[in-house]
Design a protein around this motif. Structure first.
Motif, mmCIF file in Angstrom:
data_model
loop_
_atom_site.group_PDB
_atom_site.id
_atom_site.type_symbol
_atom_site.label_atom_id
_atom_site.label_comp_id
_atom_site.label_asym_id
_atom_site.label_seq_id
_atom_site.Cartn_x
_atom_site.Cartn_y
_atom_site.Cartn_z
ATOM 1 N N ARG A 18 20.731 64.865 23.581
ATOM 2 C CA ARG A 18 19.667 64.257 24.382
ATOM 3 C C ARG A 18 19.195 62.987 23.706
ATOM 4 O O ARG A 18 19.116 62.913 22.480
ATOM 5 C CB ARG A 18 18.493 65.219 24.552
ATOM 6 C CG ARG A 18 18.815 66.478 25.337
ATOM 7 C CD ARG A 18 17.597 67.374 25.376
ATOM 8 N NE ARG A 18 16.455 66.706 26.006
ATOM 9 C CZ ARG A 18 15.180 66.971 25.748
ATOM 10 N NH1 ARG A 18 14.881 67.880 24.823
ATOM 11 N NH2 ARG A 18 14.211 66.329 26.365
ATOM 12 N N ARG A 37 16.868 58.948 24.667
ATOM 13 C CA ARG A 37 16.119 58.160 25.643
ATOM 14 C C ARG A 37 17.099 57.439 26.565
ATOM 15 O O ARG A 37 18.204 57.050 26.140
ATOM 16 C CB ARG A 37 15.244 57.118 24.945
ATOM 17 C CG ARG A 37 14.208 57.663 23.998
ATOM 18 C CD ARG A 37 13.344 56.561 23.421
ATOM 19 N NE ARG A 37 14.140 55.532 22.751
ATOM 20 C CZ ARG A 37 13.631 54.452 22.163
ATOM 21 N NH1 ARG A 37 12.320 54.267 22.160
ATOM 22 N NH2 ARG A 37 14.411 53.569 21.579
ATOM 23 N N LYS A 38 16.692 57.235 27.789
ATOM 24 C CA LYS A 38 17.565 56.511 28.714
ATOM 25 C C LYS A 38 17.887 55.121 28.187
ATOM 26 O O LYS A 38 19.014 54.629 28.351
ATOM 27 C CB LYS A 38 16.894 56.399 30.092
ATOM 28 C CG LYS A 38 16.886 57.697 30.878
ATOM 29 C CD LYS A 38 16.289 57.472 32.266
ATOM 30 C CE LYS A 38 16.317 58.760 33.085
ATOM 31 N NZ LYS A 38 15.760 58.571 34.454
ATOM 32 N N TYR A 76 20.958 55.090 25.928
ATOM 33 C CA TYR A 76 22.213 55.733 26.348
ATOM 34 C C TYR A 76 23.442 54.951 25.891
ATOM 35 O O TYR A 76 24.438 55.541 25.442
ATOM 36 C CB TYR A 76 22.244 55.902 27.871
ATOM 37 C CG TYR A 76 21.473 57.122 28.356
ATOM 38 C CD1 TYR A 76 20.882 57.999 27.453
ATOM 39 C CD2 TYR A 76 21.345 57.402 29.717
ATOM 40 C CE1 TYR A 76 20.175 59.113 27.893
ATOM 41 C CE2 TYR A 76 20.641 58.517 30.157
ATOM 42 C CZ TYR A 76 20.058 59.364 29.237
ATOM 43 O OH TYR A 76 19.365 60.472 29.679
ATOM 44 N N LYS A 136 26.049 56.665 23.313
ATOM 45 C CA LYS A 136 27.441 56.955 23.713
ATOM 46 C C LYS A 136 28.425 56.422 22.677
ATOM 47 O O LYS A 136 29.399 57.090 22.322
ATOM 48 C CB LYS A 136 27.725 56.350 25.086
ATOM 49 C CG LYS A 136 27.048 57.108 26.228
ATOM 50 C CD LYS A 136 27.344 56.435 27.572
ATOM 51 C CE LYS A 136 26.691 57.200 28.712
ATOM 52 N NZ LYS A 136 26.934 56.564 30.042
ATOM 53 N N THR A 162 28.441 65.846 24.268
ATOM 54 C CA THR A 162 28.199 65.403 25.638
ATOM 55 C C THR A 162 26.757 64.952 25.776
ATOM 56 O O THR A 162 25.823 65.695 25.436
ATOM 57 C CB THR A 162 28.466 66.537 26.644
ATOM 58 O OG1 THR A 162 29.823 66.986 26.490
ATOM 59 C CG2 THR A 162 28.251 66.046 28.069
ATOM 60 N N LEU A 163 26.579 63.724 26.273
ATOM 61 C CA LEU A 163 25.228 63.207 26.480
ATOM 62 C C LEU A 163 24.629 63.845 27.727
ATOM 63 O O LEU A 163 25.163 63.733 28.826
ATOM 64 C CB LEU A 163 25.274 61.676 26.636
ATOM 65 C CG LEU A 163 23.928 60.988 26.881
ATOM 66 C CD1 LEU A 163 22.973 61.233 25.720
ATOM 67 C CD2 LEU A 163 24.135 59.483 27.098
ATOM 68 N N ASP A 164 23.515 64.537 27.550
ATOM 69 C CA ASP A 164 22.828 65.201 28.659
ATOM 70 C C ASP A 164 21.930 64.179 29.353
ATOM 71 O O ASP A 164 20.742 64.058 29.047
ATOM 72 C CB ASP A 164 22.008 66.381 28.113
ATOM 73 C CG ASP A 164 21.385 67.205 29.237
ATOM 74 O OD1 ASP A 164 21.580 66.856 30.410
ATOM 75 O OD2 ASP A 164 20.708 68.198 28.912
ATOM 76 N N GLU A 165 22.511 63.456 30.299
ATOM 77 C CA GLU A 165 21.771 62.387 30.969
ATOM 78 C C GLU A 165 20.739 62.921 31.956
ATOM 79 O O GLU A 165 19.862 62.178 32.404
ATOM 80 C CB GLU A 165 22.752 61.445 31.678
ATOM 81 C CG GLU A 165 23.716 60.761 30.729
ATOM 82 C CD GLU A 165 24.587 59.721 31.419
ATOM 83 O OE1 GLU A 165 24.088 59.091 32.380
ATOM 84 O OE2 GLU A 165 25.736 59.532 30.997
ATOM 85 N N PRO A 193 16.704 63.553 29.655
ATOM 86 C CA PRO A 193 16.479 62.560 28.598
ATOM 87 C C PRO A 193 15.229 62.852 27.772
ATOM 88 O O PRO A 193 14.340 63.583 28.197
ATOM 89 C CB PRO A 193 16.320 61.256 29.385
ATOM 90 C CG PRO A 193 15.727 61.692 30.692
ATOM 91 C CD PRO A 193 16.370 63.034 30.986
ATOM 92 N N GLU A 227 10.509 58.442 27.225
ATOM 93 C CA GLU A 227 10.668 57.008 26.928
ATOM 94 C C GLU A 227 9.655 56.524 25.901
ATOM 95 O O GLU A 227 9.849 55.511 25.265
ATOM 96 C CB GLU A 227 10.550 56.191 28.225
ATOM 97 C CG GLU A 227 11.730 56.368 29.158
ATOM 98 C CD GLU A 227 13.049 55.952 28.500
ATOM 99 O OE1 GLU A 227 13.090 54.900 27.849
ATOM 100 O OE2 GLU A 227 14.016 56.714 28.630
#
Length: 231
Positions: A140, A142-143, A146, A150, A171-174, A177, A180
């Motif tokens: 997890r 912050r957006k 990303y 990655k 795996t990024l849990d989009e 998130p 912010e």
């Protein structure tokens, strides 16, 4: 009776004079004895009263001295405690300002140096992979991070395979998130989300505040002062 009648008037007068003198002398001696006895009893009673008054004065003085001493100790203790609390309060304010300034600089450094931040994310991912040692892990972030995360994930997977010879998939849990408003970092979970390693900057700073606080205090305030005002 015949002898008394035989005495002349002068002889009678002389005898009366002797008897009067004797009675007078007896009276004087008795009066003197009474006077001496009275003086003795007065002296004894006076001494007794003096001792009682002296004892009363001493007792009163001792009581007042103890009260004054206790009052002085209470005052000294109160002043000392107030001073100690003021010092501790000032130190805590300084520490709070220090950590708050650290949070601010931390957030700015993430925005200003993406390259260094990417290295940090890679290392945080690796730390979670080594700790959990599972094939598939969720990350997890912050957006806003990303893109950096990655890249960090790909680099961490390569390093993990080189170091351990194992395949590790991050795996990024989009869909979930981090807030912010956070300062950055990541959170890694494994075993279907039952185990989570919080590698966010907020958590690292919180741990620093707790674990490194004695060392920070010793550096800022000195070891001797730190022991003197230990809380």
């Amino acid at each position: 009776m015949s002898q008394i009648h035989a005495m002349s008037d002068d002889q009678v007068a002389g005898e009366l004079k002797k008897m009067t003198a004797f009675i007078r002398q007896e009276a004087l001696e008795k009066a003197k004895e009474i006077h001496l006895k009275a003086d003795e009893e007065f002296a004894i009673e006076k001494s007794k009263l003096v001792r009682q008054e002296t004892s009363s004065i001493d007792s009163s003085y001792e009581k007042k001295f103890k009260q004054a001493s206790m009052s002085q100790q209470i005052t000294r203790s109160t002043v000392s405690n107030k001073s100690r609390l003021k010092v501790l309060s000032a130190r805590q304010e300084l520490l709070d300002e220090l950590f708050e300034e650290t949070r601010t600089k931390l957030g700015k450094s993430v925005e200003q140096d993406k390259g260094k931040y990417g290295d940090v994310v890679r290392d945080l991912c690796l730390e979670g992979m080594y700790a959990l040692d599972e094939e598939k892990l969720a990350v997890r972030a912050r957006k806003a991070d990303y893109g950096v995360v990655k890249e960090g994930i790909e680099r961490a997977e390569k390093v993990f395979k080189e170091k351990t010879g194992k395949e590790g998939k991050l795996t990024l849990d989009e869909g979930n998130p981090l807030p912010e408003g956070s300062f950055g970092g990541i959170s890694i979970s494994g075993t279907n989300g039952r185990i989570d390693i919080n590698n966010t900057f907020e958590e690292r700073l919180r741990l620093l505040e707790t674990d490194a606080l004695p060392t920070i205090r010793a550096i800022l305030f000195g070891e001797n002062e730190n022991r003197k005002f230990k809380d």
